[in-house]
Scaffold this active site. Sequence first.
Site, mmCIF file in Angstrom:
data_model
loop_
_atom_site.group_PDB
_atom_site.id
_atom_site.type_symbol
_atom_site.label_atom_id
_atom_site.label_comp_id
_atom_site.label_asym_id
_atom_site.label_seq_id
_atom_site.Cartn_x
_atom_site.Cartn_y
_atom_site.Cartn_z
ATOM 1 N N ASP A 1 0.864 -1.161 0.000
ATOM 2 C CA ASP A 1 0.000 0.000 0.000
ATOM 3 C C ASP A 1 0.910 1.223 0.000
ATOM 4 O O ASP A 1 2.070 1.135 0.386
ATOM 5 C CB ASP A 1 -0.871 -0.039 1.264
ATOM 6 C CG ASP A 1 -1.615 1.249 1.473
ATOM 7 O OD1 ASP A 1 -2.296 1.670 0.526
ATOM 8 O OD2 ASP A 1 -1.518 1.832 2.561
ATOM 9 N N ASP B 1 -7.135 -1.173 3.431
ATOM 10 C CA ASP B 1 -6.296 -2.328 3.075
ATOM 11 C C ASP B 1 -6.780 -3.617 3.727
ATOM 12 O O ASP B 1 -6.328 -4.705 3.375
ATOM 13 C CB ASP B 1 -4.840 -2.106 3.534
ATOM 14 C CG ASP B 1 -4.253 -0.856 2.948
ATOM 15 O OD1 ASP B 1 -4.486 -0.622 1.749
ATOM 16 O OD2 ASP B 1 -3.574 -0.117 3.674
#
Lengths: 46, 822
Positions: B503, B702
């Site tokens: 991420d 996420d």
Amino acid sequence: MDETLLLLIVLSLFLGCGCWLLFVWGVKKGEFNDIERPKHRMLDDD
Amino acid sequence: MANGHCFHCAAAIPRNTDITLESADGKISFCCDGCLGAYLIITGSGLEEYYRRREIKQAGAPPKNSPSFSSAALMRHAYELDGKSAIDINIGGIHCASCVWLNENIISRLPGVEDVRVNYATNRARVLFDAEIINPAQIFSRISELGYVPRPYDRKSAVESAEKEKKELLLRFGTAIFLGMQLMAYSFALYAGYFQGISDEIKFYLQLFSLLVTTPVVFYSGAPFLHGAWRSLINKTPDMDILIATGALSSYIYSIYATIKGGEVYYETAAMIVTLILVGRILENSAKRRAASGVEQLLELAENGRAVRIRDGVREEVETAELKEGDCIVISAGERFPVDGMIAEGCTDVDESLATGEPLPAHKETGDCVISGSMNLTGTIKLSCTRPREKSFVARIARLIEEAQNRRAPIQKIADRTAAYFVPLVLFLGVITFIWHMSHGAFFDSALMTALAVIVIACPCALGLATPTAILAASGGAAKNGIIFKGGDILERLAAINLVVLDKTGTITEGKPSVISVHPADRIDSSRLVSITASIESASRHPLAMAVCKYAESKNIRYDMAEQATTVPGGGVAGIIGKEQVAAGSASYLKSLGITGEIPEIASSPGSMAVYVSYMGKYAGAFLFRDKLRHDASILTGYFESLGIKTVLLSGDRQENAESASAAAGISEAIGGYSPSDKVSYIEDMQKKGFKVLMIGDGINDAPALAAADTGCAVAGGTDIAVETSDMLIAGHDLEKITLAHRMAKKTMKIIRQNLCWAFLYNMTGIPLAMFGALTPVYAAAAMSLSSICVVGNSLRLLVSPRSGTKRFNTATLHDQGWENG
């Protein structure tokens, strides 16, 4: 001789069972649910 | 001048705040009235001790503007316990044992509260109270006045059954231990008898008692394995359980046979196998129990409980669960949106980091959409619901996580794979032995005993111990280095990965913008520009404003408080310094103020933002900001690339921002504009192509991807929900530790393979002896303990910390220290 041995074995078995019952009682009552907090609680004054 | 830190919450005290108090410790200052209130409550109850004993020194949760609690709604969560009312409360914001202590003491001092117990592990309080003297709302307000976040907790059936399972496992284990201790006494007597001679009668009695205590161990304590073995037998998928069951049952049955017919018994082998495997199960369970609570927490985010609805011009308070499409509700600043909706009236800044991971608030005006769970920062707005709560963004994310967790294919553990070949082989050898002895004129019972001996010696503890001990030792070694594995199979998964997905915001970047350059206009010098800008920005809590102040402090540039600083949501901030007008914000904001002088276009690279400043009505300069890359991001990617493992950046941010960040960090591919569900489908696509994916992330956005990946790794400082849906956690946001975790996983797999080889080696020498009926108990006992010791000793090597945390990683030292691939 043999009787003494047998008696002792049975006695030890009973003693062990006593401890085991204590443990079962502890688990059922939830004594092991939180094993982190009690060690700090001991230090509290009240 | 900096004011220092708040005495209560330790946050930096904002500039325009002056809340102080004379106390025994001298003059102390607070960041807000909430903290002062909390301090007064704590000291008023005689609990000043809290400030001395608490461990954290960094910012804690500052008290929110206390929400109001409805007693009627909370009473629904209360229940009867021992004739009194009880309520379970999840307390958010507990960091250390002192927080637990404080909460227990403060709540118990409320009149009408009978008993309070706060569980440190789950942060959950159970309060027993007298419903006639006190209502739950008063308890909740007291907790929230201290700065903690109380939420009613309903005991869910899933959690209940997990707790019941844990208790059962503990009972089985305790029973096995107690009976095992008894058994050892008899076994030692029998060992001694074997060497020194023993009368047949006493030997028989001792064997009988051994049988008595072993039976519950095998059939009660070992029940989970026997069930598992039976299931896998029906499904024809041999696994570890079969190996354990075969080992325990064969030695048990053999021993009964030997007790009746006369001979040496192996009851202790059966008991030991069961006990040792139970230890592993208990440790694994406690780590796994927390995974489910992540989803729970997520759903609580959007659960404000109640909202103010306007219908036909009348305001009424309703449960958020009752909100329907088209309902109009009022959301004030500081509240989270309970449902997805469209702004019907007003404008505000919204913190959407939940959905996008982006730290900067987004400006929303009438007609813009907002998503549930995000935070309303600045203005009060009217919101028209577009989706009811059960279909809202937060609910969809929760469903995504659950689906991903369910869908993830269970890995075939190395021990299971071994068992799949080994068990049939051993049984086959047993049958061969039996047939061979029968056909060579042996009696039925002696042939059977020989055959059972083969099975007993073939399944010693070493095989069962090979994996659990290695994983235990590795988890312990990793924890010392700040790496937490949530379960033994994670190490196996991590060792096998061949694709790394990262991420961007908050994971490989700092997650908050910082000033990268200052561009003063011609007539003003740089430090003066920084000084005046910091002065007016110090009134704002906007991340860009805080970045300017931080920059000024790092350059030791003095700045004073601005007078009358006002913030315009989505525009900027304006104020007066020494009778001169100063404004900072976007170019269009300055133009709207009628600033003279041309505002130059600051050449900005992708991923950076500019703030323009005017002074005395004229353009004065600009600041350029960027979310800086973490210094260890390139070490992480360098490590994986050097192993030939591809790295991919998936970001919710724009494509060009993702690309610039990935170029700087040395990541081979970057994809921007991905929603949380896009990330999941990307990972699943790659898994279909045969990749084993490691996902590294920090945000709620996420969380579904972390659950879907073969290994989900959360970095500390990320959201709780990401941490709980992931498989492993890196403490201290040290990305380099991920490389260490990967090396440790590889090393662990190597040790496990070695262990299995050792165990086999002993078996392979034992089996032929047993097959020819030449196996005496002495050889068997020696082989068993020796192989167990070898396996445990080998596993303990994993406890040794591979290196001190400060040394820089490079490939050369890696190989020197033996942490290369197994």
